[in-house]
Scaffold this motif. Structure first.
Motif, PDB file in Angstrom:
ATOM      1  N   VAL A 150       0.866  -1.175  -0.206  1.00 31.60           N
ATOM      2  CA  VAL A 150       0.049  -0.101   0.016  1.00 31.60           C
ATOM      3  C   VAL A 150       0.813   1.092  -0.266  1.00 31.60           C
ATOM      4  N   TYR A 151       0.444   2.414  -0.544  1.00 31.04           N
ATOM      5  CA  TYR A 151       0.946   3.435  -0.434  1.00 31.04           C
ATOM      6  C   TYR A 151       0.356   4.898  -0.064  1.00 31.04           C
ATOM      7  N   PHE A 152       0.812   5.834   0.328  1.00 34.38           N
ATOM      8  CA  PHE A 152       0.263   7.277   0.379  1.00 34.38           C
ATOM      9  C   PHE A 152       0.705   8.182   0.187  1.00 34.38           C
ATOM     10  N   PRO A 153       0.044   9.548   0.023  1.00 31.34           N
ATOM     11  CA  PRO A 153       0.495  10.713  -0.532  1.00 31.34           C
ATOM     12  C   PRO A 153       1.871  10.887  -0.215  1.00 31.34           C
ATOM     13  N   GLY A 154       2.665  11.196  -1.140  1.00 32.04           N
ATOM     14  CA  GLY A 154       4.217  11.586  -1.113  1.00 32.04           C
ATOM     15  C   GLY A 154       5.124  10.098  -0.995  1.00 32.04           C
ATOM     16  N   SER A 155       4.501   8.981  -0.901  1.00 29.77           N
ATOM     17  CA  SER A 155       5.243   7.648  -0.959  1.00 29.77           C
ATOM     18  C   SER A 155       6.051   7.644  -2.267  1.00 29.77           C
ATOM     19  N   PRO A 156       7.573   7.379  -2.275  1.00 28.69           N
ATOM     20  CA  PRO A 156       8.184   7.430  -3.489  1.00 28.69           C
ATOM     21  C   PRO A 156       7.944   5.990  -3.977  1.00 28.69           C
ATOM     22  N   ILE A 157       6.882   5.655  -4.811  1.00 25.22           N
ATOM     23  CA  ILE A 157       6.504   4.513  -4.999  1.00 25.22           C
ATOM     24  C   ILE A 157       7.548   3.834  -6.087  1.00 25.22           C
TER      25      ILE A 157
END
Length: 452
Positions: free
Chosen positions: A112-119
């Motif tokens: 999972v990821y969130f705002p700003g996560s360096p995917i």
């Protein structure tokens, strides 16, 4: 082992033109300026989640790796670029030998990821890295949107299986990618045979209303299907009168009838009536499958209904109202010169209007509370705090141009289930809300924390 088990493409066409023209014009101009070979760091991230979503799902990483491997300029592609005068001969000569030789790091697929996560982080020369922008974003934005919708739907469905049925509601190639993303997000099967062939996803399907309408009587259609597919088949019972169809279905197949499918009407009411009728007819093990423009909210509303499985199409393959994740690919650091040993300088977009970015090569970690539940996404530059050293999220995907992290789709699917389970319980609520955990930024020089 079948390459489909690893998510490898069945064919390997060049992906070099799955891009925007300005990637090539930037390359040509940078070559003339002498800056094309500067070491550069690009990062993929999103500034915000789609409205109301509590978390995002990383999907498409395996397809990105395929796309990077197949980013080649064969004679036909080069001829097209020459004919259109998109770049000059010097640039065409450089493209003829193009092979990405850098490194790619990213969140493991299914995380999972969130705002700003360096995917995803792409490191190499500016020239070789900038060309990958469009194809990486097109894959990640599409697949992650579908996977997020699938995750919400599978959460709403609980233990009941979900069938992906959206191939006819989207582009034929997007349908295959959507099936893959849906399986990652928790769906159990697909109706799309291309997805089954390419990725090994279980496939299902029996008949549509046209099959019933083809025959003189509904009974004739049911008899033909049972004769062909056996008593365990699924009969579609809402072409005419549902109650009459259920009665006929059990008479034809007997109590061993596998399932009935309902594709219209008040699904909650009809499902209760059909369950009661099946039980009265002795078909107590016959399952009920419902379809008909379902989304996560409709699925949740049927939680108390005697439904055994759901088939989902349009809402799934369109991201349930959010067909993209608005991910961007931004240059965050670049070298002072073309010297391979030159230090990297943080760079960032500073324009107004909410489109700013944070410079510097970043790491990411997820901080847990005392119960082992995620409580913050921590993104920073510089040294990783000791307390987060074993919670880092980015893994190496490509090293020196070679893919080093291929995974089976089932591994990715299991990872997503575990990642979602590690979030606070409110993550699975369908009511609109903010991201379930905040994003905190660590300044590499001061070590201070700030919320997103």
């Amino acid at each position: 082992m079948n390459t489909a088990d690893l998510g490898l493409p069945v064919d390997v066409p060049s992906t070099a033109l799955f891009t925007d023209q300005y990637e090539f014009t930037m390359l040509q101009a940078a070559m003339k300026a002498g800056t094309a070979e500067r070491r550069s760091v690009f990062e993929v991230f999103t500034r915000r989640l789609p409205e109301g979503r509590r978390y995002g799902v990383v999907a498409g990483t395996g397809r990105v790796l395929d796309a990077v491997e197949n980013f080649r300029f064969d004679p036909d592609v080069l001829a097209f670029l020459r004919e259109r005068k998109i770049v000059d001969e010097e640039t065409l000569d450089w493209l003829a030998d193009y092979r990405f030789s850098g490194d790619i790091w990213g969140y493991p697929e299914g995380e999972v990821y969130f705002p700003g996560s360096p995917i995803m982080r792409v490191e190499g020369t500016f020239a070789e890295s900038v060309l990958l922008e469009t194809v990486i974003l097109s894959v990640l934005n599409h697949d992650s949107a579908i996977a997020a919708a699938a995750s919400r739907m599978s959460s709403a469905a609980g233990e009941r299986p979900l069938i992906e049925m959206g191939a006819r509601r989207t582009h034929e190639l997007a349908a295959v990618a959507a099936s893959r993303a849906a399986y990652l997000g928790g769906f159990t099967s697909t109706s799309d045979l291309a997805a089954g062939f390419r990725y090994g996803i279980p496939t299902v399907g029996t008949s549509a209303h046209a099959f019933t309408l083809l025959h003189d009587r509904e009974r004739d259609a049911f008899q033909a299907q049972v004769k062909s597919m056996g008593r365990g088949t699924t009969l579609l019972v809402d072409t005419y009168d549902v109650a009459e169809a259920v009665r006929t279905a059990v008479e034809v197949a007997g109590p061993e009838l596998g399932a009935v499918r309902i594709d219209s009407g008040d699904l909650l009411l009809v499902a209760h009536r059909v369950r009661q009728q099946l039980d009265e007819l002795g078909a107590t093990d016959t399952r009920i499958i419902v379809t008909s423009d379902l989304d996560e909210y409709a699925i949740a509303s049927l939680a108390a209904a005697p439904v055994d499985a759901y088939g989902v199409g349009t809402q799934l393959v369109t991201g349930s109202g959010h067909p993209t994740c608005s991910m961007v690919y931004k240059l965050v650091a670049r070298a002072e010169s073309t010297d391979p040993t030159a230090p990297l300088l943080p760079v960032a977009k500073k324009s107004t209007g909410g489109k700013t970015s944070i410079g510097g090569r970043k790491w990411a970690a997820r901080r847990l509370d005392e119960y082992g539940v995620a409580e913050a996404e921590v993104v920073g530059t510089g040294p990783v705090p000791d307390a987060l050293a074993d919670r880092q999220l980015l893994v190496e995907l490509v090293k020196g141009g070679d893919v080093v992290a291929r995974e089976s789709l089932d591994v990715v699917r299991d990872r997503h289930t575990a990642a979602r389970a590690n979030l606070p319980l409110s993550a699975t609520q369908l009511s609109r809300g903010e991201p379930v955990i905040p994003t905190e930024y660590v300044n590499g020089r001061s070590g201070s924390l700030t919320g997103s």
